[in-house]
Enzyme design. Structure first.
Site, PDB file in Angstrom:
ATOM      1  N   PHE A 262       0.800  -1.223   0.000  1.00 28.46           N
ATOM      2  CA  PHE A 262       0.000   0.000   0.000  1.00 28.46           C
ATOM      3  C   PHE A 262       0.834   1.275   0.000  1.00 28.46           C
ATOM      4  O   PHE A 262       0.311   2.359   0.219  1.00 28.46           O
ATOM      5  CB  PHE A 262      -0.939  -0.005   1.208  1.00 28.46           C
ATOM      6  CG  PHE A 262      -1.818  -1.220   1.239  1.00 28.46           C
ATOM      7  CD1 PHE A 262      -2.865  -1.356   0.341  1.00 28.46           C
ATOM      8  CD2 PHE A 262      -1.571  -2.245   2.131  1.00 28.46           C
ATOM      9  CE1 PHE A 262      -3.669  -2.489   0.351  1.00 28.46           C
ATOM     10  CE2 PHE A 262      -2.370  -3.379   2.147  1.00 28.46           C
ATOM     11  CZ  PHE A 262      -3.422  -3.503   1.251  1.00 28.46           C
ATOM     12  N   VAL A 265       8.243   2.927   2.008  1.00 29.30           N
ATOM     13  CA  VAL A 265       8.863   3.362   3.262  1.00 29.30           C
ATOM     14  C   VAL A 265      10.175   4.058   2.925  1.00 29.30           C
ATOM     15  O   VAL A 265      10.974   3.546   2.140  1.00 29.30           O
ATOM     16  CB  VAL A 265       9.125   2.171   4.206  1.00 29.30           C
ATOM     17  CG1 VAL A 265       9.788   2.654   5.491  1.00 29.30           C
ATOM     18  CG2 VAL A 265       7.828   1.448   4.527  1.00 29.30           C
ATOM     19  N   ASP A 370      -2.395  -7.026  12.464  1.00 32.02           N
ATOM     20  CA  ASP A 370      -1.460  -7.454  11.415  1.00 32.02           C
ATOM     21  C   ASP A 370      -0.085  -7.743  12.016  1.00 32.02           C
ATOM     22  O   ASP A 370       0.935  -7.242  11.554  1.00 32.02           O
ATOM     23  CB  ASP A 370      -1.352  -6.380  10.332  1.00 32.02           C
ATOM     24  CG  ASP A 370      -0.697  -6.900   9.056  1.00 32.02           C
ATOM     25  OD1 ASP A 370      -0.550  -8.133   8.912  1.00 32.02           O
ATOM     26  OD2 ASP A 370      -0.317  -6.070   8.206  1.00 32.02           O
TER      27      ASP A 370
END
Length: 517
Positions: A262, A265, A370
């Site tokens: 998504f 980083v 998660d």
């Protein structure tokens, strides 16, 4: 850093019982039994954490009694025009301490006024200002820090007692041929009429006097006190005062660290001054409004074993700004040469750190959703912190769907969560059991040879992964407890933390007698 997102929180003190020595093994299964799961409320009321002397009552007393001279514990370089740059040992007059994280202060040396991070200062001449005072850390964290490279035999620290209010514990690094480097702990008891002692034949007016004495002669301790434990400069509590919703232009994206489902980083720099990690989310990943509401809760969750959420850019593309962890995700670290060579004690300790952070979230009634090695970050000295908690539920991508989506982490998800959307702390416990297999196998994908559909079908009927090669039976039994189909039969994170922290603890008493020779 994995497929979802990041930030930080705080744990429950564990009680010292008896006496303690060093890291050696007694079968953990002989000392722990199935956990009687406790009922829990569903409300969340996280509290911001602060230095030990910053309890509300103590803050009031600081200003109420005129004790407003503080001393800097570390160097600090100003990040904004409102901050003060200062050096270790510099003294301040505190002008306003009504907020926990940043205080308004005037430097007694320069006369300048500005904000200082509250966890970088302490009352002058107080025990909190001593280099060897580590405040409210656990016995296990004391051992981790003292066993870090660079600490000699006799390195020591003093911490708050976990069992006796107003008392302290002395932790010392020792060495012998049989055990190598290990840690010994001594209770510092308080006299009714004032004063402190380890053994009654040597009493002192202050803890400082006690330390000075044992730095000159061991006098019954395992070793002479040689030097305060080395300490890493802590993260500030936030980037700066009122730096929460920040301007996108204040962030420079310096180097891409990874790409997830998504977003990306990055290693970034905030305000040309501060190294940070930045997660940039693809537009449409989640509602900016829903994200900002969740982030307001996330920023209150603070613990040494959670990645600290510093700031956000709440308009798309959303930026999530957190502390930077130098070794990246646990999954990548385990696959790398440095992580691949880790031995079982290191792996169990890393698991214990994750359990500690999750035990805090358990107390805060907050669900990760998660939990896996890709969402655990690793820093210096094998410090592990939980990242990306809470954000999975905000994702609106159709592919993030347990039934047909390819992005959903089926292999880590409890069956009641994958099939019916029932995410609870107990579904996080299931995921933690899967994470344990990732640690033991150095990053192997769970359920090797099975696709997501097969995993879901098999797990629903009670299938468990077999014991990984090289995994002790006692550790595998704990994994199996986390995979019980009835969520209420799974252990708590508090239990898992205790089990893992004590997995290699010796049968010696937790505290040494003061007259030990």
């Amino acid at each position: 850093m994995g497929c979802v997102f990041c930030k930080k929180l705080e744990p429950a003190p564990k009680e010292d019982v008896g006496l303690e020595g060093d890291f050696r093994s007694q079968g953990a299964e002989e000392r722990y039994y199935p956990d009687p799961t406790q009922g829990r409320s569903s409300s969340i009321s996280p509290q911001p954490i602060s230095p030990a002397f910053l309890n509300v009552g103590n803050i009031r007393s600081v200003s109420g009694t005129g004790v407003t001279i503080f001393v800097a514990l570390y160097d600090y370089e100003a990040r904004t025009g409102d901050d003060l740059t200062f050096t270790k040992g510099e003294k301040f007059h505190i002008l306003n301490n009504t907020e926990y994280d940043w205080w308004e202060a005037r430097s007694l040396s320069s006369g300048r006024t500005g904000y200082v991070p509250s966890n970088y200062v302490a009352p002058v001449d107080s025990i909190q200002a001593e280099e060897w005072y580590f405040g409210k850390i656990s016995r296990k964290d004391a051992e981790r820090q003292l066993l870090s490279d660079g600490n000699p035999q006799g390195a020591f620290l003093i911490r708050e007692s976990e069992t006796t209010k107003g008392a302290y514990s002395l932790s010392i690094r020792d060495w012998d041929q049989n055990r190598g480097d290990h840690i010994k702990h001594y209770k510092i008891r308080k006299l009714d009429m004032g004063g402190y002692y380890i053994t009654t034949r040597a009493q002192f007016e202050s803890v400082q006097d006690l330390v000075r004495h044992y730095m000159e002669v061991n006098d019954g301790l395992c070793y002479l006190l040689t030097a305060p434990c080395m300490v890493m400069k802590p993260q500030t509590l936030g980037l700066a005062k009122d730096a929460w919703e920040i301007d996108r232009n204040s962030i420079a994206l310096d180097r891409r660290l990874g790409t997830g489902c998504f977003g990306d980083v990055w290693l970034g720099t905030w305000n040309c001054s501060t190294k940070v990690a930045v997660k940039t989310l693809k537009p449409g990943t989640m509602s900016p409004k829903a994200f900002l509401e969740e982030a307001q809760i996330m920023k209150l969750l603070r613990h040494d074993k959670l990645v600290q959420l510093y700031a956000v850019v709440s308009e798309e593309p959303i930026y999530i700004v957190t502390e930077f962890m130098c070794y990246g995700s646990l999954l990548d670290f385990l696959k790398d040469r440095k992580g691949h060579n880790l031995m079982l004690p290191n792996l169990v300790d890393m698991a214990a750190q994750v359990a500690e952070g999750m035990a805090y979230m358990e107390r805060m009634n907050y669900i990760h959703r998660d939990l896996r090695a890709a969402n655990i970050l690793v820093g210096e000295h094998l410090i592990c912190k939980i990242a990306d908690f809470g954000l999975a539920r905000l994702i609106v991508d159709d592919e993030y769907n347990p039934q047909q989506g390819t992005k959903f982490p089926i292999k880590w998800t409890a069956p009641e969560a994958a099939l019916f959307g029932r995410f609870t702390v107990k579904s996080d416990v299931w995921s933690f059991g899967i994470l344990l297999t990732e640690l033991i196998t150095k990053g192997r994908v769970p359920y090797p040879g099975m696709n997501n559909r097969e995993v879901l079908e098999q797990v629903e009927h009670g299938y468990h992964m077999p014991c990984p090669p090289g995994c002790p039976v006692s550790l595998y039994e704990v994994m199996e407890q986390t995979w019980r189909l009835d969520p209420e039969e799974r252990p708590t994170f508090e239990y898992l933390q205790s089990f893992l922290e004590d997995y290699f603890t010796s049968t010696e008493p937790q505290y040494q007698p003061g007259d030990q020779t």
